[in-house]
Write a protein that holds these residues in place. Sequence first.
Motif, PDB file in Angstrom:
ATOM      1  N   GLY A  97      50.606  38.420  35.421  1.00  0.00           N
ATOM      2  CA  GLY A  97      50.182  39.724  35.908  1.00  0.00           C
ATOM      3  C   GLY A  97      50.427  39.850  37.396  1.00  0.00           C
ATOM      4  O   GLY A  97      51.137  39.034  37.999  1.00  0.00           O
ATOM      5  N   TYR A  98      49.822  40.851  37.990  1.00  0.00           N
ATOM      6  CA  TYR A  98      50.077  41.166  39.387  1.00  0.00           C
ATOM      7  C   TYR A  98      48.932  40.720  40.285  1.00  0.00           C
ATOM      8  O   TYR A  98      47.812  40.483  39.832  1.00  0.00           O
ATOM      9  CB  TYR A  98      50.355  42.663  39.529  1.00  0.00           C
ATOM     10  CG  TYR A  98      51.668  43.044  38.891  1.00  0.00           C
ATOM     11  CD1 TYR A  98      52.849  43.035  39.623  1.00  0.00           C
ATOM     12  CD2 TYR A  98      51.731  43.364  37.534  1.00  0.00           C
ATOM     13  CE1 TYR A  98      54.062  43.353  39.032  1.00  0.00           C
ATOM     14  CE2 TYR A  98      52.940  43.681  36.931  1.00  0.00           C
ATOM     15  CZ  TYR A  98      54.105  43.674  37.687  1.00  0.00           C
ATOM     16  OH  TYR A  98      55.298  43.978  37.095  1.00  0.00           O
ATOM     17  N   ALA A  99      49.262  40.589  41.565  1.00  0.00           N
ATOM     18  CA  ALA A  99      48.325  39.982  42.515  1.00  0.00           C
ATOM     19  C   ALA A  99      47.067  40.826  42.704  1.00  0.00           C
ATOM     20  O   ALA A  99      45.973  40.271  42.871  1.00  0.00           O
ATOM     21  CB  ALA A  99      49.024  39.770  43.866  1.00  0.00           C
ATOM     22  N   ASN A 100      47.205  42.140  42.701  1.00  0.00           N
ATOM     23  CA  ASN A 100      46.067  42.995  43.032  1.00  0.00           C
ATOM     24  C   ASN A 100      44.843  42.737  42.156  1.00  0.00           C
ATOM     25  O   ASN A 100      43.751  42.476  42.674  1.00  0.00           O
ATOM     26  CB  ASN A 100      46.484  44.468  42.977  1.00  0.00           C
ATOM     27  CG  ASN A 100      45.386  45.400  43.419  1.00  0.00           C
ATOM     28  OD1 ASN A 100      44.449  45.674  42.673  1.00  0.00           O
ATOM     29  ND2 ASN A 100      45.477  45.891  44.647  1.00  0.00           N
ATOM     30  N   PRO A 101      44.949  42.793  40.820  1.00  0.00           N
ATOM     31  CA  PRO A 101      43.753  42.538  40.008  1.00  0.00           C
ATOM     32  C   PRO A 101      43.240  41.110  40.149  1.00  0.00           C
ATOM     33  O   PRO A 101      42.017  40.879  40.106  1.00  0.00           O
ATOM     34  CB  PRO A 101      44.208  42.835  38.573  1.00  0.00           C
ATOM     35  CG  PRO A 101      45.689  42.828  38.605  1.00  0.00           C
ATOM     36  CD  PRO A 101      46.085  43.232  39.981  1.00  0.00           C
ATOM     37  N   MET A 102      44.135  40.152  40.350  1.00  0.00           N
ATOM     38  CA  MET A 102      43.694  38.776  40.520  1.00  0.00           C
ATOM     39  C   MET A 102      42.914  38.606  41.820  1.00  0.00           C
ATOM     40  O   MET A 102      41.867  37.952  41.861  1.00  0.00           O
ATOM     41  CB  MET A 102      44.902  37.834  40.508  1.00  0.00           C
ATOM     42  CG  MET A 102      44.532  36.365  40.589  1.00  0.00           C
ATOM     43  SD  MET A 102      45.966  35.250  40.499  1.00  0.00           S
ATOM     44  CE  MET A 102      46.673  35.520  42.132  1.00  0.00           C
ATOM     45  N   ILE A 103      43.396  39.223  42.897  1.00  0.00           N
ATOM     46  CA  ILE A 103      42.704  39.121  44.193  1.00  0.00           C
ATOM     47  C   ILE A 103      41.391  39.890  44.152  1.00  0.00           C
ATOM     48  O   ILE A 103      40.374  39.439  44.702  1.00  0.00           O
ATOM     49  CB  ILE A 103      43.637  39.617  45.318  1.00  0.00           C
ATOM     50  CG1 ILE A 103      44.807  38.627  45.491  1.00  0.00           C
ATOM     51  CG2 ILE A 103      42.867  39.774  46.623  1.00  0.00           C
ATOM     52  CD1 ILE A 103      45.897  39.118  46.415  1.00  0.00           C
ATOM     53  N   GLN A 104      41.388  41.061  43.498  1.00  0.00           N
ATOM     54  CA  GLN A 104      40.146  41.822  43.373  1.00  0.00           C
ATOM     55  C   GLN A 104      39.097  41.033  42.594  1.00  0.00           C
ATOM     56  O   GLN A 104      37.905  41.076  42.909  1.00  0.00           O
ATOM     57  CB  GLN A 104      40.416  43.162  42.676  1.00  0.00           C
ATOM     58  CG  GLN A 104      41.235  44.156  43.491  1.00  0.00           C
ATOM     59  CD  GLN A 104      40.487  44.633  44.729  1.00  0.00           C
ATOM     60  OE1 GLN A 104      39.289  44.871  44.695  1.00  0.00           O
ATOM     61  NE2 GLN A 104      41.210  44.751  45.833  1.00  0.00           N
ATOM     62  N   TYR A 105      39.535  40.302  41.602  1.00  0.00           N
ATOM     63  CA  TYR A 105      38.636  39.475  40.796  1.00  0.00           C
ATOM     64  C   TYR A 105      38.141  38.272  41.593  1.00  0.00           C
ATOM     65  O   TYR A 105      37.032  37.776  41.373  1.00  0.00           O
ATOM     66  CB  TYR A 105      39.381  39.021  39.538  1.00  0.00           C
ATOM     67  CG  TYR A 105      38.550  38.321  38.498  1.00  0.00           C
ATOM     68  CD1 TYR A 105      37.842  39.039  37.528  1.00  0.00           C
ATOM     69  CD2 TYR A 105      38.481  36.934  38.457  1.00  0.00           C
ATOM     70  CE1 TYR A 105      37.086  38.395  36.561  1.00  0.00           C
ATOM     71  CE2 TYR A 105      37.729  36.285  37.488  1.00  0.00           C
ATOM     72  CZ  TYR A 105      37.033  37.017  36.545  1.00  0.00           C
ATOM     73  OH  TYR A 105      36.281  36.379  35.584  1.00  0.00           O
ATOM     74  N   GLY A 106      39.000  37.813  42.516  1.00  0.00           N
ATOM     75  CA  GLY A 106      38.732  36.608  43.291  1.00  0.00           C
ATOM     76  C   GLY A 106      39.599  35.485  42.776  1.00  0.00           C
ATOM     77  O   GLY A 106      39.440  35.063  41.618  1.00  0.00           O
ATOM     78  N   VAL A 107      40.530  34.997  43.592  1.00  0.00           N
ATOM     79  CA  VAL A 107      41.505  34.016  43.105  1.00  0.00           C
ATOM     80  C   VAL A 107      40.823  32.723  42.669  1.00  0.00           C
ATOM     81  O   VAL A 107      41.157  32.153  41.633  1.00  0.00           O
ATOM     82  CB  VAL A 107      42.582  33.745  44.180  1.00  0.00           C
ATOM     83  CG1 VAL A 107      43.570  32.682  43.689  1.00  0.00           C
ATOM     84  CG2 VAL A 107      43.324  35.028  44.530  1.00  0.00           C
ATOM     85  N   GLU A 108      39.857  32.256  43.447  1.00  0.00           N
ATOM     86  CA  GLU A 108      39.164  31.024  43.067  1.00  0.00           C
ATOM     87  C   GLU A 108      38.433  31.205  41.744  1.00  0.00           C
ATOM     88  O   GLU A 108      38.525  30.353  40.841  1.00  0.00           O
ATOM     89  CB  GLU A 108      38.172  30.615  44.153  1.00  0.00           C
ATOM     90  CG  GLU A 108      37.432  29.327  43.841  1.00  0.00           C
ATOM     91  CD  GLU A 108      36.504  28.889  44.961  1.00  0.00           C
ATOM     92  OE1 GLU A 108      36.044  27.725  44.921  1.00  0.00           O
ATOM     93  OE2 GLU A 108      36.234  29.692  45.884  1.00  0.00           O
ATOM     94  N   ARG A 109      37.754  32.322  41.593  1.00  0.00           N
ATOM     95  CA  ARG A 109      37.038  32.623  40.350  1.00  0.00           C
ATOM     96  C   ARG A 109      38.008  32.783  39.193  1.00  0.00           C
ATOM     97  O   ARG A 109      37.764  32.296  38.082  1.00  0.00           O
ATOM     98  CB  ARG A 109      36.221  33.900  40.550  1.00  0.00           C
ATOM     99  CG  ARG A 109      35.434  34.376  39.344  1.00  0.00           C
ATOM    100  CD  ARG A 109      34.723  35.671  39.684  1.00  0.00           C
ATOM    101  NE  ARG A 109      34.111  36.295  38.518  1.00  0.00           N
ATOM    102  CZ  ARG A 109      34.076  37.603  38.302  1.00  0.00           C
ATOM    103  NH1 ARG A 109      34.632  38.434  39.181  1.00  0.00           N
ATOM    104  NH2 ARG A 109      33.487  38.099  37.226  1.00  0.00           N
ATOM    105  N   PHE A 110      39.124  33.451  39.448  1.00  0.00           N
ATOM    106  CA  PHE A 110      40.152  33.665  38.429  1.00  0.00           C
ATOM    107  C   PHE A 110      40.672  32.322  37.909  1.00  0.00           C
ATOM    108  O   PHE A 110      40.782  32.116  36.693  1.00  0.00           O
ATOM    109  CB  PHE A 110      41.294  34.488  39.032  1.00  0.00           C
ATOM    110  CG  PHE A 110      42.443  34.752  38.099  1.00  0.00           C
ATOM    111  CD1 PHE A 110      42.475  35.899  37.329  1.00  0.00           C
ATOM    112  CD2 PHE A 110      43.505  33.855  38.000  1.00  0.00           C
ATOM    113  CE1 PHE A 110      43.538  36.153  36.470  1.00  0.00           C
ATOM    114  CE2 PHE A 110      44.561  34.094  37.144  1.00  0.00           C
ATOM    115  CZ  PHE A 110      44.581  35.242  36.377  1.00  0.00           C
ATOM    116  N   CYS A 111      40.993  31.426  38.809  1.00  0.00           N
ATOM    117  CA  CYS A 111      41.530  30.123  38.402  1.00  0.00           C
ATOM    118  C   CYS A 111      40.499  29.317  37.618  1.00  0.00           C
ATOM    119  O   CYS A 111      40.843  28.660  36.627  1.00  0.00           O
ATOM    120  CB  CYS A 111      42.004  29.349  39.631  1.00  0.00           C
ATOM    121  SG  CYS A 111      43.499  30.031  40.404  1.00  0.00           S
ATOM    122  N   LYS A 112      39.268  29.358  38.043  1.00  0.00           N
ATOM    123  CA  LYS A 112      38.213  28.636  37.318  1.00  0.00           C
ATOM    124  C   LYS A 112      38.042  29.173  35.908  1.00  0.00           C
ATOM    125  O   LYS A 112      37.930  28.409  34.939  1.00  0.00           O
ATOM    126  CB  LYS A 112      36.889  28.728  38.086  1.00  0.00           C
ATOM    127  CG  LYS A 112      36.820  27.859  39.328  1.00  0.00           C
ATOM    128  CD  LYS A 112      35.466  27.970  40.003  1.00  0.00           C
ATOM    129  CE  LYS A 112      35.372  27.054  41.220  1.00  0.00           C
ATOM    130  NZ  LYS A 112      34.068  27.180  41.921  1.00  0.00           N
TER     131      LYS A 112
END
Length: 257
Positions: A97-112
């Motif tokens: 997917g694209y960076a915007n939703p991942m960053i809005q979600y929080g990259v650290e949280r997303f990866c976890k």
Amino acid sequence: MNRLQRLFASGKKGLLSIYYTAGYPTLNSTIDIAEALEKAGADFLEIGFPYSDPMADGPTIQQSSQTALDNGMNLNVLFDQLGALRKRVSIPVILMGYANPMIQYGVERFCKKAAEVGVDGIIVPDLPMHEYEQLYSKYFNENNLSNIILVTPQTSADRIHKIDELSDCFIYLLSSSSITGKSLDVNDIVDTYFRRIEDMHLKNPTIVGFGIANKTSYQKACAHHHGAIVGSAFVKYLGATENYLDGISDFIRQFKE
């Protein structure tokens, strides 16, 4: 190693990956499709998390993303659905997917969350390589997630070698600089491009995506690389077929046999 790294470490050639959009054609179809694809013979999967401005995608995937969003798909819903992933699916799974939703979600949280539900890798086409390296690589590494970076025909040799250095699984080789959904033109230019990458002797395997829509383009990609990714053709199939789960084996068979 994660599942994806183990798959590529096996040395298997002719790998087939299938891309589809989470929440399409229906909100709750994500895991059912994944399970059907594994049973049909797909080697690994790319599940797209939809975004309202998918700049690298052609009309087919754009439409699927908008439908998925209209259906109510978002990252919270997707991670809830993926909680059942590893009860039903054993092959490697990538989120794309694209960076915007991942960053809005929080990259650290997303990866976890991705690691918790059994995801093996992430593809974010519009995430700048230097931002990944400086800001986010630690989150990927801490959660044993492979970051798959894209190469185009215009990517310089120096950048390709840098991508190879940062990668720990495979490199996503775009067949062209076009958007998704354009058929792979099997011509001398493409052949020269594929051979140029092959002759660089990269340490990471390469998988070809964009334009793989039939057996001819799949075999062309596999002749020089470790496999290919089918995206728009499968998404188009999902949207055009009422009993799409029943026909997935036939869809895969057109590439694999």
